[in-house]
Motif scaffolding. Structure first.
Motif, PDB file in Angstrom:
ATOM      1  N   VAL A   8      39.778  -9.755   8.886  1.00  0.00           N
ATOM      2  CA  VAL A   8      41.160  -9.750   8.411  1.00  0.00           C
ATOM      3  C   VAL A   8      41.837  -8.523   9.001  1.00  0.00           C
ATOM      4  N   GLY A  11      44.892  -5.876  14.304  1.00  0.00           N
ATOM      5  CA  GLY A  11      45.420  -4.676  14.975  1.00  0.00           C
ATOM      6  C   GLY A  11      44.454  -4.309  16.099  1.00  0.00           C
ATOM      7  N   VAL A  32      42.166 -13.079  11.321  1.00  0.00           N
ATOM      8  CA  VAL A  32      43.289 -13.467  10.465  1.00  0.00           C
ATOM      9  C   VAL A  32      44.355 -12.387  10.590  1.00  0.00           C
ATOM     10  N   GLU A  33      45.509 -12.722  11.133  1.00  0.00           N
ATOM     11  CA  GLU A  33      46.545 -11.698  11.366  1.00  0.00           C
ATOM     12  C   GLU A  33      47.872 -12.148  10.762  1.00  0.00           C
ATOM     13  N   ARG A  34      48.452 -11.251   9.986  1.00  0.00           N
ATOM     14  CA  ARG A  34      49.707 -11.542   9.298  1.00  0.00           C
ATOM     15  C   ARG A  34      50.867 -11.771  10.270  1.00  0.00           C
ATOM     16  N   ALA A  52      46.233   8.224  22.204  1.00  0.00           N
ATOM     17  CA  ALA A  52      45.501   9.069  23.156  1.00  0.00           C
ATOM     18  C   ALA A  52      44.048   8.603  23.099  1.00  0.00           C
ATOM     19  N   PRO A 129      45.457 -13.989   3.627  1.00  0.00           N
ATOM     20  CA  PRO A 129      44.652 -14.514   2.518  1.00  0.00           C
ATOM     21  C   PRO A 129      45.341 -14.251   1.177  1.00  0.00           C
ATOM     22  N   GLN A 163      44.000  -4.807   1.829  1.00  0.00           N
ATOM     23  CA  GLN A 163      43.868  -5.747   0.713  1.00  0.00           C
ATOM     24  C   GLN A 163      42.394  -6.095   0.490  1.00  0.00           C
ATOM     25  N   VAL A 295      42.698   5.683  16.379  1.00  0.00           N
ATOM     26  CA  VAL A 295      42.200   4.458  16.989  1.00  0.00           C
ATOM     27  C   VAL A 295      40.829   4.698  17.633  1.00  0.00           C
TER      28      VAL A 295
HETATM   29  C1  LIG Z   1      52.759   8.602  13.854  1.00  0.00           C
HETATM   30  C2  LIG Z   1      51.374   8.173  14.192  1.00  0.00           C
HETATM   31  C3  LIG Z   1      50.852   8.542  15.430  1.00  0.00           C
HETATM   32  C4  LIG Z   1      49.549   8.170  15.760  1.00  0.00           C
HETATM   33  N1  LIG Z   1      49.049   8.568  16.958  1.00  0.00           N
HETATM   34  C5  LIG Z   1      47.775   8.233  17.283  1.00  0.00           C
HETATM   35  C6  LIG Z   1      47.171   8.665  18.531  1.00  0.00           C
HETATM   36  O1  LIG Z   1      47.775   9.344  19.370  1.00  0.00           O
HETATM   37  N2  LIG Z   1      45.899   8.282  18.794  1.00  0.00           N
HETATM   38  C7  LIG Z   1      45.178   7.526  17.913  1.00  0.00           C
HETATM   39  O2  LIG Z   1      44.006   7.218  18.187  1.00  0.00           O
HETATM   40  N3  LIG Z   1      45.713   7.106  16.736  1.00  0.00           N
HETATM   41  C8  LIG Z   1      46.983   7.439  16.404  1.00  0.00           C
HETATM   42  N4  LIG Z   1      47.494   7.035  15.207  1.00  0.00           N
HETATM   43  C9  LIG Z   1      46.662   6.249  14.299  1.00  0.00           C
HETATM   44  C10 LIG Z   1      46.584   4.796  14.722  1.00  0.00           C
HETATM   45  O3  LIG Z   1      47.877   4.230  14.761  1.00  0.00           O
HETATM   46  C11 LIG Z   1      45.712   4.022  13.743  1.00  0.00           C
HETATM   47  O4  LIG Z   1      44.513   4.711  13.520  1.00  0.00           O
HETATM   48  C12 LIG Z   1      45.408   2.621  14.282  1.00  0.00           C
HETATM   49  O5  LIG Z   1      46.584   1.865  14.368  1.00  0.00           O
HETATM   50  C13 LIG Z   1      44.421   1.905  13.372  1.00  0.00           C
HETATM   51  O6  LIG Z   1      44.209   0.601  13.848  1.00  0.00           O
HETATM   52  P1  LIG Z   1      43.726  -0.540  12.848  1.00  0.00           P
HETATM   53  O7  LIG Z   1      43.571  -1.770  13.706  1.00  0.00           O
HETATM   54  O8  LIG Z   1      42.571  -0.074  12.047  1.00  0.00           O
HETATM   55  O9  LIG Z   1      44.896  -0.731  11.794  1.00  0.00           O
HETATM   56  P2  LIG Z   1      46.401  -1.177  12.031  1.00  0.00           P
HETATM   57  O10 LIG Z   1      46.903  -0.744  13.351  1.00  0.00           O
HETATM   58  O11 LIG Z   1      47.133  -0.745  10.802  1.00  0.00           O
HETATM   59  O12 LIG Z   1      46.318  -2.781  12.058  1.00  0.00           O
HETATM   60  C14 LIG Z   1      46.084  -3.550  10.884  1.00  0.00           C
HETATM   61  C15 LIG Z   1      46.462  -4.988  11.190  1.00  0.00           C
HETATM   62  O13 LIG Z   1      46.164  -5.792  10.033  1.00  0.00           O
HETATM   63  C16 LIG Z   1      47.242  -6.672   9.764  1.00  0.00           C
HETATM   64  N5  LIG Z   1      47.203  -6.935   8.315  1.00  0.00           N
HETATM   65  C17 LIG Z   1      47.372  -6.025   7.319  1.00  0.00           C
HETATM   66  N6  LIG Z   1      47.220  -6.619   6.115  1.00  0.00           N
HETATM   67  C18 LIG Z   1      46.932  -7.926   6.366  1.00  0.00           C
HETATM   68  C19 LIG Z   1      46.669  -9.053   5.524  1.00  0.00           C
HETATM   69  N7  LIG Z   1      46.646  -8.933   4.182  1.00  0.00           N
HETATM   70  N8  LIG Z   1      46.445 -10.244   6.112  1.00  0.00           N
HETATM   71  C20 LIG Z   1      46.450 -10.381   7.476  1.00  0.00           C
HETATM   72  N9  LIG Z   1      46.692  -9.339   8.324  1.00  0.00           N
HETATM   73  C21 LIG Z   1      46.925  -8.131   7.756  1.00  0.00           C
HETATM   74  C22 LIG Z   1      48.481  -5.917  10.220  1.00  0.00           C
HETATM   75  O14 LIG Z   1      49.538  -6.805  10.531  1.00  0.00           O
HETATM   76  C23 LIG Z   1      47.939  -5.190  11.478  1.00  0.00           C
HETATM   77  O15 LIG Z   1      48.084  -5.988  12.644  1.00  0.00           O
HETATM   78  C24 LIG Z   1      48.779   7.397  14.848  1.00  0.00           C
HETATM   79  C25 LIG Z   1      49.316   7.008  13.624  1.00  0.00           C
HETATM   80  C26 LIG Z   1      50.603   7.402  13.291  1.00  0.00           C
HETATM   81  C27 LIG Z   1      51.149   6.993  11.961  1.00  0.00           C
END
Ligand SMILES: Cc1cc2nc3c(=O)[nH]c(=O)nc-3n(C[C@H](O)[C@H](O)[C@H](O)COP(=O)(O)OP(=O)(O)OC[C@H]3O[C@@H](n4cnc5c(N)ncnc54)[C@H](O)[C@@H]3O)c2cc1C
Length: 383
Positions: A8, A11, A32-34, A52, A129, A163, A295
């Motif tokens: 779920v 990202g 599963v992507e919103r 980065a 979900p 969630q 990331v």
């Molecule tokens: C200002 C800022 C600057 C940043 N700069 C950096 C950087 O330079 N380098 C770095 O490594 N990181 C950086 N980060 C952190 C980075 O953005 C996150 O760590 C990264 O996006 C995490 O990825 P993720 O896939 O875990 O979560 P997310 O990117 O939050 O993705 C979660 C996904 O789940 C989906 N989703 C959520 N809930 C549901 C649901 N109930 N059902 C279905 N889909 C759902 C969302 O639509 C989304 O697509 C930064 C963050 C911020 C706020």
């Protein structure tokens, strides 16, 4: 029968895990992507949200066949860090690039393109979900369109407000930084020289990250009151504020993208697994962006969980706690250490205490004269 892995959150971390997991034997992967929209090919203008990437993240992306278009990448070859006293600074450089800047759009495009040819990966877009049922190691997701998804391993990669984490009853420590991360791309008058620059002051951390074509990505983490004040500025005044906070090192700056804001919080889940369920990426941990590691930590989770699944005994199922705890042990302590370090660094820079001021200014200059310590710092922060 194949193992059903349901992720779920599509990202960067969920999509990368889907690609890595699809290479395991006898699995079917569902994401599963919103969000409804597909990641389009990156537009001419650079996306204002950038990451980065560490060398290890780049290797991982290459391994899963999702290397972003090289034309959209920029290498960070050195880093300069300043304290609030403009004379104290730290220069970090090593023979090879320290990190690689990639736009969110270019990264997502590469991940989606790589998955589009893999039959074992099914992506459900615009899907959320509604409820989760648990039966031993198995989970069932009731979807908003009335369908049901059965998972032998359910992965929560649904971001910092997960969630899945909540439904699994996994508590998380959340610290609201009462700050926003303000991000925008700017054209600069002088060449940035592939140098990432960062200024720490008592109310903000400002980063200039090099982009191709004499542009920089600005990530400005500021307390909410200052964020509101900056929001009230017109474009030209905002650029003047960014120039002045960066001591005019790159001359005149002009906006090359919209200005976006993200609320900043530190999140760390108490556990990263439960029977048949694992958390990864921001769903397990969100750190302050001053270290630019969010990331990278998520990609390390994705890679480690895959390796753990691949190396499990043939008598274990993917959702067995023995297997999932191995993943948690391999990742949680190191992430917690980085999260603590980032949090303490932020506190140090926000403190008005005299000792803190000494460390962030004279301490920085002292460190600048210690090549071995600097090399160790670069290795720790960017490998
Ligand atoms: C200002 C800022 C600057 C940043 N700069 C950096 C950087 O330079 N380098 C770095 O490594 N990181 C950086 N980060 C952190 C980075 O953005 C996150 O760590 C990264 O996006 C995490 O990825 P993720 O896939 O875990 O979560 P997310 O990117 O939050 O993705 C979660 C996904 O789940 C989906 N989703 C959520 N809930 C549901 C649901 N109930 N059902 C279905 N889909 C759902 C969302 O639509 C989304 O697509 C930064 C963050 C911020 C706020």
């Amino acid at each position: 029968m194949n193992t059903n892995i349901v992720i779920v959150g599509g990202g960067p971390v969920g999509r990368a895990f889907a690609l890595a997991a699809s290479r395991l034997a006898n699995v079917d992967v569902t994401v599963v992507e919103r969000s409804v929209t597909l990641a389009p090919a990156p537009a001419a203008a650079f996306d204002h949200r950038v990451y980065a990437l560490s060398p290890a993240s780049l290797v991982f992306l290459a391994e899963i066949g999702a290397s972003p278009d090289a034309a959209r990448l920029s290498k960070v070859r050195a880093m300069q860090v300043w304290g609030d006293d403009a004379n104290s600074h730290l220069d970090l450089a090593q023979g090879q690039p320290i990190a690689t800047i990639v736009e969110h759009a270019a990264l997502m495009f590469a991940l989606e393109q790589a998955a589009s040819n893999i039959e074992r990966i099914r992506v459900l877009r615009g899907a959320v979900p509604k409820a989760m049922g648990t039966n031993g190691n198995q989970h069932e997701l009731e979807m908003d369109d009335g369908s049901t998804l059965r998972a032998d391993l359910l992965v929560g990669a649904d971001g910092s407000r997960s969630q899945i984490r909540e439904w699994a009853g996994i508590p998380a420590v959340v610290k609201d930084y009462e700050s926003d991360g303000i991000v925008a791309n700017l054209h600069c008058e002088f060449a940035h020289g592939d140098v990432a620059r960062q200024w720490f002051t008592t109310d903000a951390v400002l980063a200039y990250l090099p982009l191709p074509e004499k542009q920089i990505s600005v990530v400005w983490s500021v307390l909410r009151a200052k964020s509101e004040a900056l929001k009230a500025l017109g474009d030209a005044d905002f650029c003047r504020a960014v120039e002045s906070a960066g001591h005019n090192v790159l001359g005149k700056l002009t906006l090359a993208s919209p200005v976006a804001r993200f609320p900043l919080a530190r999140v760390i889940a108490d556990h990263w697994c439960a029977p048949g369920l694992a958390l990864m990426g921001d769903a397990a941990h969100a750190v302050h962006p001053l270290a630019g590691q969010g990331v990278n930590l998520g990609f390390a989770d994705a890679r480690t969980l895959c390796e753990t699944l691949r190396n499990r005994s043939r008598f274990s199922a993917a959702g067995d706690m023995l297997v999932l705890r191995k993943y948690e042990r391999a990742r949680r302590e190191a992430t917690l250490a980085l999260s603590e370090l980032t949090d303490k660094l932020r506190a140090l820079y926000m403190s008005n205490a005299k000792a803190a001021s000494w460390v962030r200014n004279d301490g920085l200059s002292l460190l600048n004269r210690m090549p071995h310590a600097k090399a160790a710092l670069v290795h720790y922060a960017f490998s």
